[in-house]
Design a protein around this motif. Structure first.
Motif, PDB file in Angstrom:
ATOM      1  N   GLU A  10      -6.839   2.045  -0.230  1.00 46.36           N
ATOM      2  CA  GLU A  10      -7.234   0.836   0.487  1.00 46.36           C
ATOM      3  C   GLU A  10      -8.215   0.003  -0.335  1.00 46.36           C
ATOM      4  OE1 GLU A  10      -5.583   0.534   3.945  1.00 46.36           O
ATOM      5  OE2 GLU A  10      -4.666   1.654   2.324  1.00 46.36           O
ATOM      6  N   ARG A  41       0.853  -1.192   0.000  1.00 46.45           N
ATOM      7  CA  ARG A  41       0.000   0.000   0.000  1.00 46.45           C
ATOM      8  C   ARG A  41       0.884   1.236   0.000  1.00 46.45           C
ATOM      9  NH1 ARG A  41      -1.149  -0.798   5.210  1.00 46.45           N
ATOM     10  NH2 ARG A  41      -2.760   0.794   5.358  1.00 46.45           N
ATOM     11  N   ALA A  79      -6.306  -1.820  -2.956  1.00 43.67           N
ATOM     12  CA  ALA A  79      -5.535  -2.919  -2.367  1.00 43.67           C
ATOM     13  C   ALA A  79      -6.431  -4.126  -2.103  1.00 43.67           C
ATOM     14  CB  ALA A  79      -4.868  -2.460  -1.076  1.00 43.67           C
TER      15      ALA A  79
END
Length: 286
Positions: free
Chosen positions: A207, A181, A210
């Protein structure tokens, strides 16, 4: 049933705990328990299964929540229908990119539901009245109001063979495709802890991206638990690296907070359990 009972039901549904829901609604626990009992009697259905750790919603609660939420939102909209525009107080918040959706919504809801607050959200490094950040990102000239502590976990593709293990060791991840990340608040630690030969399969800029890459089977990501739990398309496993982050509200110690920020801080402090509460008047270290 009345609108208050619906609000109490929604709070219990969200918190999964009577005590936490009562605190959120600023009423006693027996009152909120009685409201749930009344609703169950009126609906002729069990809404929650009581257990030692809290309240588990039933299938009936899942169905009823959508209806209750719509009624609550429409009632709030009706209250605001004929209100004259009030003088709005500006509040600018800087948000860390790695916050999970459920907690971010819970943080912002009290502000967005108030007609006299003009909320503006910016990046965590942009000028703001306050910032929601991990404590390790706290500046030397900031006060800190702690909000929650969460550990880091592994998010895996559901069909990954490592899902057969309940807990993963660092050795289990050797040679495994990983999703890094860009904005990891613990990148320095994980950079030191990672094997020198480690090669990420992808580097995600958010996020959501990811988690999408993990769900697609690209690799495993080490993320804050709230981020992983908010995504039902990935499997979650504990890791043997004991790393946690404390997230809170950071604001300048060099100037007094505005009235709207003071009110926000007071509300955050009331919602926190008494044990472990840290006063915002004192400076905290890194």
């Amino acid at each position: 049933m009345d609108i208050r009972e619906l609000r109490y039901f929604a709070a219990v549904f969200r918190e999964r705990n009577l005590t936490a829901a009562a605190k959120r609604c600023f009423i006693s626990q027996p009152s909120i328990s009685a409201a749930i009992t009344n609703l169950e009697a009126e609906l002729g259905a069990t809404l929650f299964i009581r257990h030692k750790k809290g309240m588990a919603p039933t299938e009936a609660a899942e169905q009823f929540h959508a209806v209750a939420r719509r009624i609550i939102d429409e009632a709030d909209a009706a209250k605001n229908l004929f209100r004259k525009p009030a003088t709005r107080n500006a509040l600018t918040l800087g948000l860390m990119r790695t916050l999970d959706r459920p907690r971010t919504i819970a943080l912002l809801k009290p502000l967005t539901g108030t007609s006299d607050i003009a909320l503006r959200l910016v990046g965590v490094d942009e000028p703001s009245d306050a910032r929601i950040v991990s404590k390790n990102l706290l500046r030397a000239d900031e006060h800190f109001v702690p909000l929650w502590v969460e550990r880091y976990v592994a998010a895996l593709p559901p069909s990954h063979p490592l899902t057969l293990k309940e807990r993963l060791r660092a050795a289990d991840l050797a040679g495994v495709a990983m999703v890094d990340r860009c904005h990891c608040e613990q990148s320095e630690f994980f950079g030191r802890a990672a094997p020198a030969s480690r090669q990420p399969a992808a580097i995600a800029e958010s996020e959501d991206w990811a988690m999408a890459l993990v769900a697609a089977g690209v690799g495993i990501a080490i993320v804050p638990e709230g981020v992983a739990r908010a995504n039902t398309d990935v499997a979650v496993r504990e890791i043997d690296v004991d790393v946690k982050r404390e997230v809170g509200l950071a604001y300048s110690a060099a100037r007094p907070p505005s009235e709207v920020l003071q009110n926000f801080i007071a509300k955050l402090q009331r919602q926190r359990p008494r044990a472990g509460r840290v006063k915002s008047a004192g400076k905290t270290g890194r």
